[in-house]
Write an enzyme that holds these catalytic residues in place. Structure first.
Site, PDB file in Angstrom:
ATOM      1  CG  ASP A   1     -28.738  -6.565 -11.187  1.00 30.82           C
ATOM      2  OD1 ASP A   1     -29.730  -7.156 -10.726  1.00 30.82           O
ATOM      3  OD2 ASP A   1     -28.295  -6.795 -12.316  1.00 30.82           O
TER       4      ASP A   1
ATOM      5  CG  ASN B   1     -24.874  -5.683 -23.200  1.00 33.62           C
ATOM      6  OD1 ASN B   1     -25.060  -6.541 -22.347  1.00 33.62           O
ATOM      7  ND2 ASN B   1     -24.928  -4.395 -22.927  1.00 33.62           N
TER       8      ASN B   1
ATOM      9  CG  HIS C   1     -25.674  -6.841 -18.933  1.00 30.26           C
ATOM     10  ND1 HIS C   1     -26.496  -5.990 -19.627  1.00 30.26           N
ATOM     11  CD2 HIS C   1     -26.511  -7.674 -18.274  1.00 30.26           C
ATOM     12  CE1 HIS C   1     -27.756  -6.286 -19.395  1.00 30.26           C
ATOM     13  NE2 HIS C   1     -27.791  -7.313 -18.573  1.00 30.26           N
TER      14      HIS C   1
ATOM     15  CD  GLU D   1     -25.064  -2.546 -19.418  1.00 36.22           C
ATOM     16  OE1 GLU D   1     -24.849  -3.593 -20.069  1.00 36.22           O
ATOM     17  OE2 GLU D   1     -26.115  -1.904 -19.510  1.00 36.22           O
TER      18      GLU D   1
HETATM   19  C1  GLP Z   1     -30.910  -7.763 -16.734  1.00 36.53           C
HETATM   20  C2  GLP Z   1     -30.268  -8.070 -15.358  1.00 36.53           C
HETATM   21  C3  GLP Z   1     -29.334  -9.228 -15.440  1.00 36.53           C
HETATM   22  C4  GLP Z   1     -29.965 -10.314 -16.285  1.00 36.53           C
HETATM   23  C5  GLP Z   1     -30.000  -9.861 -17.713  1.00 36.53           C
HETATM   24  C6  GLP Z   1     -30.695 -10.814 -18.661  1.00 36.53           C
HETATM   25  O1  GLP Z   1     -30.681  -6.492 -17.164  1.00 36.53           O
HETATM   26  N1  GLP Z   1     -29.596  -6.981 -14.765  1.00 36.53           N
HETATM   27  O2  GLP Z   1     -29.018  -9.693 -14.120  1.00 36.53           O
HETATM   28  O3  GLP Z   1     -29.208 -11.492 -16.205  1.00 36.53           O
HETATM   29  O4  GLP Z   1     -30.475  -8.543 -17.831  1.00 36.53           O
HETATM   30  O5  GLP Z   1     -32.071 -10.679 -18.605  1.00 36.53           O
HETATM   31  P1  GLP Z   1     -33.054 -11.762 -19.190  1.00 36.53           P
HETATM   32  O6  GLP Z   1     -32.936 -12.963 -18.315  1.00 36.53           O
HETATM   33  O7  GLP Z   1     -34.425 -11.140 -19.079  1.00 36.53           O
HETATM   34  O8  GLP Z   1     -32.639 -12.023 -20.595  1.00 36.53           O
END
Ligand code: GLP
Length: 240
Positions: free
Chosen positions: A67, A136, A138, A143
């Site tokens: 993404d 959440n 995702h 989402e």
């Molecule tokens: C972000 C990314 C995800 C990621 C998630 C968790 O928003 N789009 O691909 O897995 O949130 O982030 P973190 O690893 O910092 O907890």
């Protein structure tokens, strides 16, 4: 879903790196799906060290990131393009033209998403997808919503994601409100999926994921439909 519970973040990162090593050793032209966020940073550090030591060779691999924020300049330090460059691509021997990311600068986001999906299809799909998980539920930027999109698309970020990700920006107002993300089916079409989670902040969402059934408001629950998912988490994120 296979589950590996590690003592700590370090061990989790090393275990994930071993799985990537096995994948690339067995199939040197593997198509790898990379994630961003804080979770895979240790994995990327391990892969960088292994590559410098000549233990892993990325020269024939192809990669697709999950993404990107929209809109965002590629050279914005908060773009996932910049993140990947800084934390992985500048430290391993993947060919830059083989390392794909969605373009957050495009004027034609729909065309960009269609083209990205086509490129993934042309190389035969993702062999190994690395995933983190939002608190959440995702995955990528898919989402929780009443509508799920199977393929790469433009999406709105939820308030909770904007708030969670504001820690990387100087203020919450600077977090882009939209993103480009591969879809749920793009992820589920991967041959193998490695889902990583660490820290007490992820315990609730992992508990919901591992509970009975598939929660409709938890995009990650769709991973239960996939035959080859490995959850690697640390003790703090593991609910039992
Ligand atoms: C972000 C990314 C995800 C990621 C998630 C968790 O928003 N789009 O691909 O897995 O949130 O982030 P973190 O690893 O910092 O907890």
């Amino acid at each position: 879903m296979r589950i590996t519970v590690c003592e700590n973040y370090d061990e989790m990162s090393k275990k994930a790196a071993q799985l990537v090593l096995a994948q690339v050793t067995l199939k040197p032209n593997s198509v790898l799906g990379f994630a961003t966020g804080s979770t895979p940073l240790g994995l990327y550090e391990n892969l960088s060290e292994m590559c410098s030591a000549g233990q892993i060779d990325f020269s024939n691999t192809v990669s697709f990131n999950l993404d990107e924020y929209y809109p965002i300049k590629k050279d914005d330090p908060n773009s996932y393009n910049a993140y990947m460059q800084e934390n992985l691509f500048s430290k391993i021997n993947i060919k830059r033209e083989n390392a794909h990311l969605l373009n957050g600068e495009t004027d034609d986001p729909e065309g960009e998403c269609e083209n990205y999906e086509r490129m993934i299809g042309r190389v035969g799909g993702i062999d190994m997808q690395i995933l983190g998980i939002g608190s959440n539920g995702h995955i990528g930027f898919n989402e929780p919503d009443s509508v799920m999109y199977p393929y790469t698309h433009i999406t709105h970020l939820t308030e909770s994601t904007i708030k969670a990700n504001s820690r990387f920006f100087s203020s919450v107002d600077e977090v882009p409100k939209k993103a480009l993300t591969v879809g749920i089916l793009t992820i589920l079409n991967s041959k193998r999926i490695i889902l990583m989670a660490n820290g007490a902040g992820k315990k609730q969402v992992i508990s919901e994921l591992l509970g009975d059934g598939m929660k409709l408001n938890l995009p990650a629950a769709l991973l239960k439909l996939h035959p080859d998912v490995t959850l690697i988490c640390d003790k703090e994120a593991y609910p039992k």
